[in-house]
Enzyme design. Structure first.
Site, PDB file in Angstrom:
ATOM      1  CD  GLN A  47      -2.136  -2.303   1.332  1.00 20.89           C
ATOM      2  OE1 GLN A  47      -1.280  -2.994   2.224  1.00 20.89           O
ATOM      3  NE2 GLN A  47      -2.701  -2.708   0.776  1.00 20.89           N
ATOM      4  CB  CYS A  76      -3.497   0.602   5.188  1.00 26.12           C
ATOM      5  SG  CYS A  76      -2.187  -0.530   4.629  1.00 26.12           S
ATOM      6  CD  GLU A 215      -2.240  -6.333   2.447  1.00 24.28           C
ATOM      7  OE1 GLU A 215      -3.023  -5.553   1.145  1.00 24.28           O
ATOM      8  OE2 GLU A 215      -1.865  -6.888   3.595  1.00 24.28           O
ATOM      9  CB  CYS A 224      -3.355  -8.105   5.938  1.00 21.36           C
ATOM     10  SG  CYS A 224      -4.694  -6.546   5.983  1.00 21.36           S
TER      11      CYS A 224
HETATM   12  N1  LIG Z   1      -2.704  -3.944   4.446  1.00 21.23           N
HETATM   13  C1  LIG Z   1      -3.393  -3.642   4.630  1.00 21.23           C
HETATM   14  C2  LIG Z   1      -4.604  -3.937   4.410  1.00 21.23           C
HETATM   15  C3  LIG Z   1      -4.961  -3.602   3.188  1.00 21.23           C
HETATM   16  C4  LIG Z   1      -6.496  -3.598   2.136  1.00 21.23           C
HETATM   17  C5  LIG Z   1      -6.371  -3.427   1.456  1.00 21.23           C
HETATM   18  N2  LIG Z   1      -5.853  -4.757   0.539  1.00 21.23           N
HETATM   19  C6  LIG Z   1      -7.870  -3.775   0.233  1.00 21.23           C
HETATM   20  O1  LIG Z   1      -9.495  -3.209   1.577  1.00 21.23           O
HETATM   21  O2  LIG Z   1      -8.000  -3.275  -0.683  1.00 21.23           O
HETATM   22  C7  LIG Z   1      -3.996  -3.450   6.728  1.00 21.23           C
HETATM   23  O3  LIG Z   1      -2.212  -3.454   7.105  1.00 21.23           O
HETATM   24  O4  LIG Z   1      -4.657  -2.936   7.248  1.00 21.23           O
END
Ligand SMILES: N[C@H](CCC[C@H](N)C(=O)O)C(=O)O
EC number: 5.1.1.7
Length: 294
Positions: A47, A76, A215, A224
């Protein structure tokens, strides 16, 4: 050519994050720039957290979250901790209030360096996640992969932490599952009209679990944070754990998740700086800062 913007390559427990400093600028980080930075192994990220000037009174900054495929995410958790650490280093402040497309969130860096993010309240209604059709009990929806009479994964819990999550409960080692194969199919299953983050979770104690996540928009990641929150609240809802859980993530290391009595989910964990540079928010062209430069 647009004016270069500072960035820091960081990680939150192995979740690869770029924190882009877009304060005081009128332009935005484009999906094309995100895709270009993600394609370069040196700047590959899960991200980008783009920090903008505040849009709403009472907030410190507006944060936009871009996945490595250029799509936007509502939440995130790991990236938010990285933002706090970067802003703490810059401003000396320890508490921040951010605005994202999903709402307002508070975060705080503690004296020991760990960072807590109030991820807000979870949602379980099928329309909120969203699912394509009604499910009365989102603790266990009908969805499976593998042979119909011997599914490899089945009956996930679903939850929204602002972004959509499905949690498949397993008894075996989480590494025994081909998440790289099933992840894309499940992420894009028609039951998830806005796609979903896909997690497999194994509860190891009433206050501990281990997870792996595919993800949405980024694929397999080292960690995540919002999935750890979604797994923790889903485990508590199904009486697999209590409301305070240590979640071990694929890259190793732990996030602590507390589902408070006021329904807010607070995630605590570390953030790590790797290197800094400048980039063009329109094209993604970038260069590394010289070591030791002021
Ligand atoms: N790495 C992130 C989540 C990203 C979520 C993303 N992949 C989405 O919802 O599209 C975290 O630590 O919460």
């Amino acid at each position: 050519m647009t004016k270069m913007a500072p960035f820091a390559k960081m990680n939150g427990l192995g979740n690869d994050i770029i924190v882009a400093d877009m304060r005081g600028r009128a332009d935005t980080v484009t999906p094309a720039a995100a895709i270009a930075l993600a394609a370069d192994p040196a700047t590959h990220f899960d991200q980008i957290m783009a920090i903008y000037d505040p849009r709403t009174n009472g907030t410190d900054n507006y944060i936009a979250i871009l996945n490595s495929d250029g799509s936007m995410a509502q939440a995130c958790g790991n990236g938010t901790r990285c933002v706090v650490q970067a802003l703490n280093a810059d401003t000396g402040r320890a508490r921040f209030t951010f605005e994202t497309i999903a709402g307002i969130l508070n975060a705080e860096q503690h004296a020991d360096g760990l960072i807590s993010v109030d991820m807000g309240t979870p949602h379980f209604e099928w329309e909120a996640i969203p699912l394509a059709e009604e499910f009365r009990d989102t603790r266990m929806i009908e969805l499976q992969v593998g042979p119909i009479d011997a599914p490899v994964l089945h009956s996930p819990s679903v939850a929204s932490m602002g972004n959509p999550h499905a949690i498949f409960w397993v008894d075996k080692d989480v590494w025994a599952y081909e998440l790289d194969k099933f992840g894309p199919l499940l992420e894009n299953h028609p039951i998830f009209p806005e796609r979903a983050n896909i997690t497999i979770a194994r509860v190891t104690a009433p206050d501990a679990m281990i997870i792996r996540t595919w993800e949405r928009g980024a694929g397999l990641t080292g960690a995540c944070g919002s999935a750890a929150c979604a797994a923790a609240v889903s485990a508590a809802r199904t009486r697999r754990t209590g409301r305070s859980v240590a979640v071990t993530v694929p890259a190793g290391g732990e996030l602590h998740i507390e589902w408070r009595d006021d329904d807010h989910v607070v995630m605590t964990g570390p953030a790590e700086w790797e290197f800094s540079g400048t980039f063009d928010p329109t094209t993604g062209a970038w260069q590394r800062d010289l070591e030791g430069a002021a």
